[in-house]
Design a protein around this motif. Structure first.
Motif, PDB file in Angstrom:
ATOM      1  N   PHE A 367       5.116 -40.187   0.014  1.00 18.13           N
ATOM      2  CA  PHE A 367       6.500 -39.736   0.018  1.00 18.13           C
ATOM      3  C   PHE A 367       6.839 -39.026   1.327  1.00 18.13           C
ATOM      4  N   ASN A 368       5.938 -38.133   1.762  1.00 13.64           N
ATOM      5  CA  ASN A 368       6.170 -37.414   3.017  1.00 13.64           C
ATOM      6  C   ASN A 368       6.276 -38.383   4.185  1.00 13.64           C
ATOM      7  N   GLY A 369       5.492 -39.461   4.119  1.00  8.16           N
ATOM      8  CA  GLY A 369       5.559 -40.460   5.173  1.00  8.16           C
ATOM      9  C   GLY A 369       6.892 -41.177   5.212  1.00  8.16           C
ATOM     10  N   LEU A 370       7.614 -41.155   4.093  1.00  9.47           N
ATOM     11  CA  LEU A 370       8.929 -41.802   4.030  1.00  9.47           C
ATOM     12  C   LEU A 370      10.078 -40.849   4.328  1.00  9.47           C
ATOM     13  N   ILE A 371       9.922 -39.580   3.936  1.00 13.61           N
ATOM     14  CA  ILE A 371      11.000 -38.610   4.112  1.00 13.61           C
ATOM     15  C   ILE A 371      11.356 -38.441   5.584  1.00 13.61           C
ATOM     16  N   LEU A 372      10.345 -38.324   6.442  1.00 14.45           N
ATOM     17  CA  LEU A 372      10.590 -38.069   7.856  1.00 14.45           C
ATOM     18  C   LEU A 372      11.390 -39.181   8.530  1.00 14.45           C
ATOM     19  N   PRO A 373      10.981 -40.458   8.450  1.00  9.93           N
ATOM     20  CA  PRO A 373      11.766 -41.494   9.128  1.00  9.93           C
ATOM     21  C   PRO A 373      13.146 -41.705   8.527  1.00  9.93           C
ATOM     22  N   ILE A 374      13.274 -41.565   7.206  1.00  8.50           N
ATOM     23  CA  ILE A 374      14.594 -41.727   6.575  1.00  8.50           C
ATOM     24  C   ILE A 374      15.546 -40.660   7.087  1.00  8.50           C
ATOM     25  N   GLY A 375      15.096 -39.406   7.056  1.00 11.32           N
ATOM     26  CA  GLY A 375      15.940 -38.318   7.535  1.00 11.32           C
ATOM     27  C   GLY A 375      16.254 -38.450   9.014  1.00 11.32           C
ATOM     28  N   LEU A 376      15.233 -38.761   9.819  1.00 12.85           N
ATOM     29  CA  LEU A 376      15.450 -38.882  11.261  1.00 12.85           C
ATOM     30  C   LEU A 376      16.418 -40.008  11.593  1.00 12.85           C
ATOM     31  N   THR A 377      16.336 -41.111  10.861  1.00 14.21           N
ATOM     32  CA  THR A 377      17.248 -42.232  11.114  1.00 14.21           C
ATOM     33  C   THR A 377      18.697 -41.813  10.895  1.00 14.21           C
ATOM     34  N   VAL A 378      18.942 -41.090   9.818  1.00 12.54           N
ATOM     35  CA  VAL A 378      20.303 -40.606   9.541  1.00 12.54           C
ATOM     36  C   VAL A 378      20.766 -39.666  10.649  1.00 12.54           C
ATOM     37  N   PHE A 379      19.901 -38.770  11.074  1.00  9.72           N
ATOM     38  CA  PHE A 379      20.286 -37.806  12.102  1.00  9.72           C
ATOM     39  C   PHE A 379      20.466 -38.468  13.463  1.00  9.72           C
ATOM     40  N   MET A 380      19.665 -39.472  13.766  1.00  6.56           N
ATOM     41  CA  MET A 380      19.861 -40.197  15.024  1.00  6.56           C
ATOM     42  C   MET A 380      21.189 -40.971  14.986  1.00  6.56           C
ATOM     43  N   TYR A 381      21.535 -41.496  13.830  1.00  7.51           N
ATOM     44  CA  TYR A 381      22.837 -42.160  13.678  1.00  7.51           C
ATOM     45  C   TYR A 381      23.967 -41.171  13.956  1.00  7.51           C
ATOM     46  N   ILE A 382      23.829 -39.968  13.417  1.00  3.08           N
ATOM     47  CA  ILE A 382      24.849 -38.943  13.647  1.00  3.08           C
ATOM     48  C   ILE A 382      24.942 -38.623  15.145  1.00  3.08           C
ATOM     49  N   GLY A 383      23.798 -38.472  15.803  1.00  8.66           N
ATOM     50  CA  GLY A 383      23.799 -38.142  17.221  1.00  8.66           C
ATOM     51  C   GLY A 383      24.416 -39.220  18.091  1.00  8.66           C
ATOM     52  N   TRP A 384      24.128 -40.495  17.765  1.00  6.92           N
ATOM     53  CA  TRP A 384      24.646 -41.606  18.573  1.00  6.92           C
ATOM     54  C   TRP A 384      26.109 -41.914  18.278  1.00  6.92           C
ATOM     55  N   PHE A 385      26.488 -41.873  16.984  1.00  7.51           N
ATOM     56  CA  PHE A 385      27.802 -42.394  16.597  1.00  7.51           C
ATOM     57  C   PHE A 385      28.740 -41.391  15.924  1.00  7.51           C
ATOM     58  N   ARG A 386      28.229 -40.244  15.441  1.00  3.79           N
ATOM     59  CA  ARG A 386      29.100 -39.294  14.748  1.00  3.79           C
ATOM     60  C   ARG A 386      28.935 -37.882  15.314  1.00  3.79           C
ATOM     61  N   ALA A 387      28.992 -37.784  16.621  1.00  2.00           N
ATOM     62  CA  ALA A 387      28.860 -36.474  17.263  1.00  2.00           C
ATOM     63  C   ALA A 387      29.994 -35.539  16.860  1.00  2.00           C
ATOM     64  N   ASP A 388      31.113 -36.123  16.379  1.00  2.00           N
ATOM     65  CA  ASP A 388      32.231 -35.287  15.939  1.00  2.00           C
ATOM     66  C   ASP A 388      31.832 -34.369  14.786  1.00  2.00           C
ATOM     67  N   LEU A 389      30.856 -34.792  13.973  1.00  2.00           N
ATOM     68  CA  LEU A 389      30.388 -33.949  12.867  1.00  2.00           C
ATOM     69  C   LEU A 389      29.643 -32.722  13.380  1.00  2.00           C
ATOM     70  N   LEU A 390      29.223 -32.778  14.645  1.00  2.00           N
ATOM     71  CA  LEU A 390      28.485 -31.666  15.248  1.00  2.00           C
ATOM     72  C   LEU A 390      29.393 -30.793  16.105  1.00  2.00           C
ATOM     73  N   GLY A 391      30.682 -31.110  16.103  1.00  2.00           N
ATOM     74  CA  GLY A 391      31.635 -30.313  16.869  1.00  2.00           C
ATOM     75  C   GLY A 391      31.613 -30.589  18.357  1.00  2.00           C
ATOM     76  N   VAL A 392      31.040 -31.736  18.763  1.00  2.00           N
ATOM     77  CA  VAL A 392      30.988 -32.083  20.178  1.00  2.00           C
ATOM     78  C   VAL A 392      31.455 -33.524  20.348  1.00  2.00           C
ATOM     79  N   THR A 393      31.813 -33.868  21.570  1.00  2.00           N
ATOM     80  CA  THR A 393      32.223 -35.245  21.839  1.00  2.00           C
ATOM     81  C   THR A 393      31.032 -36.109  22.261  1.00  2.00           C
TER      82      THR A 393
END
Length: 429
Positions: A367-393
């Motif tokens: 499970f731990n081996g799955l939690i890390l990549p799943i979470g990181l993938t979502v956060f990398m998506y946010i960084g690349w395409f949804r920076a507005d959610l972080l209050g930056v452009t």
């Protein structure tokens, strides 16, 4: 005059009360920042990590230093991204993930809570073993004491402040005691430094095991979630956040490397550690070889400190993910009681079964081996395409590139973990 005197007194006191309140808020914020650093660091150094370090050092010698270096580099890429994104948005991981991809936060939360609960059984068992080595008491009684102490922390009104202090004391204590043993063990430091960069042998399975055990699961989010309590959130807080995350990684790296050196000194001296059975305690043997009976007691203290700090970290971080399902768990007594319940359930299961069955730990390891990549993938998506959610452009590209490379690596680790999960479920056997 009699009417004006009280008014004047009240007026003069108002600024003083305001100043005291501001000072108290500042102290609480500083406590949360320091607590976040040590929550991340001590969560990453649990009983499992200590045992793994002893085992891998005994089998690989100085070459294991390279695996520690890689784990620290992965730590940097993961933690800098997670801390910055969570604090920039001002929201916990599950809520932020849901804002980007509906229900993705719920998936991460369920995985973290299940993994944290099962591993906490192992942490409490580790506390029992630590007190057994330290004081000679029955491991079950030791586990009960460990769980009870952790519960008491969260029953106090200012649980957050108390937790911060306890984690700092435990973290510093572990480092100091391990440094003493490492100095006495006299490890071949020159060889260790050389093989940190150019190892004589390379074992990728060892690297993935250490990374998964020290960065995966709830550990990924523990420090960042605690940092939110400091109140220093938003894009403008990026500088202090990055420094705090870097300090947490530094504390973790020091403890990992010093523990490795302590055991390497024993192995290099010709002492053969027993790795033949599950009952073997290679780390305890190493400390005993250095200082005899005193070494075993010191090992017990370090092992117990690692265990109870991991109990606190797993319970608190898992409880914070409950806010993904309901806002009442954002803080206050609801969060504290949720944390207490989490520890109580882990403790009861431990007392009933004695320790975490190997099959459950294998399952949760997957499970731990799955939690890390799943979470990181979502956060990398946010960084690349949804920076507005972080209050930056625009989110820093160097962080995204580093995070994306590590995400690819952790997906490989997750694929390796699928096998144990299927084996546990009896699929493909």
């Amino acid at each position: 005059m009699s009417d004006s005197s009280p008014q004047t007194s009240a007026a003069s006191l108002a600024p003083e009360e305001h100043a005291r309140a501001a000072a108290a808020k500042k102290r609480a914020g500083r406590s949360a920042v320091i607590g976040a650093i040590f929550l991340m660091a001590t969560s990453a150094i649990g009983p499992g990590f200590i045992t793994q370090t002893a085992t891998f050092t005994a089998t690989m010698g100085a070459a294991f230093a390279f695996a520690i270096l890689v784990s620290v580099l992965v730590d940097i890429a993961v933690q800098l991204n997670i801390w910055r994104m969570i604090t920039s948005s001002g929201r916990r991981a599950g809520e932020l993930a849901n804002s980007a991809i509906p229900f993705s936060g719920h998936v991460i939360a369920v995985l973290v809570v299940i993994g944290g609960l099962a591993f906490n059984i192992g942490n409490i068992a580790g506390g029992g073993l630590g007190l057994n080595a330290l004081l000679g008491i029955d491991p079950k009684i030791g586990g009960l004491i460990t769980g009870a102490l952790a519960i008491m922390i969260f029953l106090i009104k200012k649980a957050g402040r108390v937790m911060d202090v306890v984690l700092v004391v435990l973290g510093v204590g572990m480092i100091v005691m391990t440094v003493v043993v490492a100095i006495i063990a006299q490890p071949p430091i020159g060889d260790a430094l050389r093989q940190t960069i150019v190892p004589d042998q390379l074992n990728f399975a060892t690297i993935t095991t250490i990374v998964g055990g020290t960065v995966g699961g709830y550990i990924t989010y523990s420090g960042a979630h605690r940092y939110l309590a400091s109140g220093h959130v938003g894009p403008e807080a990026a500088g202090p956040v990055m420094r705090a995350a870097a300090n947490g990684i530094l504390v973790t790296g020091i403890m990992r490397y010093v523990l490795f050196l302590a055991i390497l000194g024993v192995v290099a001296s010709g002492v053969a550690l027993d790795l033949s059975s599950q009952a073997a305690n290679p780390a305890g043997q190493a400390f005993g070889a250095v200082l005899g009976e005193a070494g075993l007691r010191i090992f017990g203290a370090i092992f117990w400190a690692a265990a109870i700090s991991s109990v606190i970290g797993a319970a608190y971080t898992s409880a914070t993910f409950l806010s993904t399902f309901h806002q009442r768990f954002l803080g206050g007594w609801s969060l504290q009681w949720a944390t207490v319940v989490f520890i109580v359930v882990s403790l009861v299961v431990y007392l009933l079964i004695g320790t975490a069955p190997a099959a459950i730990l294998v399952f949760v390891g997957g499970f731990n081996g799955l939690i890390l990549p799943i979470g990181l993938t979502v956060f990398m998506y946010i960084g690349w395409f949804r920076a507005d959610l972080l209050g930056v452009t625009r989110y820093p590209r160097w962080l995204l590139v580093a995070g994306t490379l590590v995400t690819a690596l952790t997906w490989y680790m997750g694929a390796v973990s699928i096998g144990p999960i299927f084996a546990f479920l009896g699929i493909g056997a």
